[in-house]
Design an enzyme around this catalytic site. Structure first.
Site, short mmCIF file in Angstrom:
data_model
loop_
_atom_site.label_atom_id
_atom_site.label_comp_id
_atom_site.label_asym_id
_atom_site.label_seq_id
_atom_site.Cartn_x
_atom_site.Cartn_y
_atom_site.Cartn_z
N CYS A 48 0.83 -1.21 0.00
CA CYS A 48 0.00 0.00 0.00
C CYS A 48 0.86 1.26 0.00
O CYS A 48 1.83 1.37 0.76
CB CYS A 48 -0.91 0.00 1.22
SG CYS A 48 -2.04 1.43 1.30
N CYS A 54 -0.14 5.59 7.35
CA CYS A 54 -1.50 5.25 7.78
C CYS A 54 -1.45 4.32 8.98
O CYS A 54 -0.67 3.36 9.02
CB CYS A 54 -2.24 4.58 6.62
SG CYS A 54 -3.90 4.02 7.06
N CYS A 57 -2.49 -0.18 9.37
CA CYS A 57 -1.60 -1.35 9.35
C CYS A 57 -0.27 -0.99 10.00
O CYS A 57 0.22 0.12 9.84
CB CYS A 57 -1.33 -1.83 7.92
SG CYS A 57 -2.79 -2.34 6.99
N CYS A 131 -6.61 0.94 -0.36
CA CYS A 131 -6.58 0.23 0.91
C CYS A 131 -6.54 -1.26 0.63
O CYS A 131 -7.38 -1.78 -0.12
CB CYS A 131 -7.80 0.57 1.78
SG CYS A 131 -7.73 -0.19 3.43
N PHE A 260 -21.41 -13.55 26.82
CA PHE A 260 -20.98 -12.39 26.02
C PHE A 260 -21.36 -12.66 24.56
O PHE A 260 -20.53 -12.57 23.66
CB PHE A 260 -19.48 -12.13 26.16
CG PHE A 260 -19.00 -12.03 27.59
CD1 PHE A 260 -19.10 -10.84 28.29
CD2 PHE A 260 -18.47 -13.15 28.23
CE1 PHE A 260 -18.66 -10.74 29.60
CE2 PHE A 260 -18.03 -13.06 29.55
CZ PHE A 260 -18.12 -11.86 30.23
N GLU A 278 -25.91 -11.54 27.31
CA GLU A 278 -25.22 -10.38 26.74
C GLU A 278 -25.68 -9.12 27.47
O GLU A 278 -26.87 -8.96 27.75
CB GLU A 278 -25.52 -10.27 25.25
CG GLU A 278 -25.17 -8.95 24.58
CD GLU A 278 -23.69 -8.62 24.67
OE1 GLU A 278 -23.37 -7.44 24.91
OE2 GLU A 278 -22.86 -9.53 24.52
N ASP A 324 -16.90 -15.37 24.93
CA ASP A 324 -16.31 -14.47 23.94
C ASP A 324 -16.36 -13.05 24.51
O ASP A 324 -17.11 -12.19 24.04
CB ASP A 324 -17.08 -14.54 22.62
CG ASP A 324 -16.44 -13.71 21.51
OD1 ASP A 324 -15.32 -13.19 21.74
OD2 ASP A 324 -17.05 -13.58 20.43
N CYS A 350 -9.84 -11.70 22.01
CA CYS A 350 -9.16 -10.73 21.15
C CYS A 350 -8.00 -10.08 21.90
O CYS A 350 -7.47 -9.07 21.45
CB CYS A 350 -10.15 -9.66 20.66
SG CYS A 350 -10.95 -8.73 21.98
#
Length: 392
Positions: A48, A54, A57, A131, A260, A278, A324, A350
């Site tokens: 890119c 940017c 990334c 992108c 979750f 949730e 999660d 995550c």
């Protein structure tokens, strides 16, 4: 004497065996005494034009092999910090140009619009002309969106763009000019460019300006109502990888729980009867509506699992439990799980650090960490995701 880069640190710097750091260095690169990086076999030319200015990334200079190793190292390092080990499977990487949701920034100055991601650690906006992570549909809408914002936007805004079943869901967090011409411009833009819904939040909550039919997202074969700018796994490929790992982990259970649960990405893909909890009111109501419409055996409850986790006795009702949680992890819920008799826990995370902390609690409670599946759906970023199986 020159040193060889042996790994990539959590924030993306290359690191030599003796601890020297170098920005934009890949494993196998050579770092000279005056800190010049000489590219090695795993250093690719970033595709890119906006890299590295940017902030979308950080790791475009890594080839797929070294990027996969980076994800594995992030997870194994977090586990090692808690004195844990586990079989780590090869990472599953989402292809380029597959990111179906993004948060962008826009600003109007002197009639000119800048639209794109922010520079790293800065409020400056990179005006994105290409992108390599966004889907073609999201990228294609940016040019006509610039024209609309040039006439309508007042100052600066944050934009949430998401691919949904009907097209593109767009939320503009900022102030738009008023008037008939602006309203007609929004209608023309939306009708011409596949916008499923356009909403504006000028500080008092989203106001829908365009939604010709109810917006949905299909999860587990079920069309679930999609609240404006709701959370969604970043790529379809990443979602499929996480779902497959969770289904493998829990097996053919008759009764399970998804904690979750969000909109039901995992709950609607589980076999048998499913209890889904949730804290987000809009999300759980959407899941409840979608499951009811499709006739799925999902009992959805609005419940804050940080303040009111399932007790160990409540957990014992299920053959498997899926977690999660957000980046903070699920310490309160995991503490209850560790005291339960649930045979299998599938954990999607995550954040390798909070996952490892929670994994230690489960392992001290008698669980075994059977395997971890790394998932790289935020391609070329330092963001690592995973799915894991615990059993007792």
């Amino acid at each position: 004497m020159s040193d060889v880069i042996v790994r990539v640190a959590a924030r993306g710097d290359g690191v030599t065996a003796d601890g020297r750091h170098a920005a934009f260095a890949a494993p196998g690169d050579t770092l000279t005494p005056d800190n010049v990086v000489i590219p090695g076999p795993h250093h690719q030319t970033p595709p890119c034009r906006h890299f590295p200015v940017c902030g979308g990334c950080q790791l475009q200079h890594l080839d797929d092999a070294s990027y996969a190793d980076f994800l594995t190292d992030r997870i194994s390092g977090a586990l090692a910090a808690q004195a844990l080990t586990a079989p780590l499977r090869p990472p599953l990487l989402s292809p380029e140009r597959t990111r179906r949701r993004a948060a962008l920034h826009a600003e109007v100055k002197g009639g000119a619009v800048r639209l794109g991601f922010s520079e790293p650690a800065s409020h400056a906006i990179v005006d994105v002309q290409e992108c390599w992570i966004l889907t073609p549909a999201l990228l294609a809408v940016l040019a006509p969106l610039r024209k609309l914002l040039a006439r309508a936007l007042k100052g600066r805004a944050r934009l949430h763009v998401t691919e949904v079943d009907q097209g593109i869901d767009l939320l503009i967090e900022g102030k738009l000019a008023e008037g008939l011409a602006i309203a007609e411009g929004i209608t023309t833009f939306c009708g011409a460019h596949g916008i499923a819904r356009l909403a504006v939040d000028d500080g008092i909550g989203p106001e829908t300006r365009w939604e010709p039919e109810p917006v949905t997202i299909t999860l587990g074969g079920v069309a679930v109502p999609f609240p404006t700018a709701s959370f969604l796994q970043a790529t379809r490929e990443g979602e499929a990888s996480l779902v497959a790992a969770v289904r493998e982990a829990v097996g053919a259970v008759r009764v399970s729980a998804d904690l979750f649960a969000g909109l039901g990405t995992l709950a609607l893909s589980l076999p048998g009867k499913v209890y889904a909890a949730e804290a987000g009111r809009d999300a759980i109501f959407a899941l409840k509506a979608g499951a009811a419409q499709a006739g799925r055996a999902v009992f959805a409850e609005h419940r804050d699992l940080f303040r009111r986790p399932l007790t160990s006795a409540e957990c014992d009702r299920f053959e498997a439990i899926v977690l999660d949680p957000p980046r903070a992890g699920a310490r309160e819920q995991v503490t209850q799980l560790a005291a339960s008799k649930v045979p299998v826990v599938a954990y999607v995370s995550c954040n390798p650090s909070s996952f490892a902390r929670d994994a230690e609690i489960l392992c001290k409670g008698g669980y075994t960490l059977d395997w971890v599946q790394p998932v790289g759906q935020f391609r070329w970023s330092t963001h690592a995701e995973l799915a894991a199986r615990f059993s007792r």
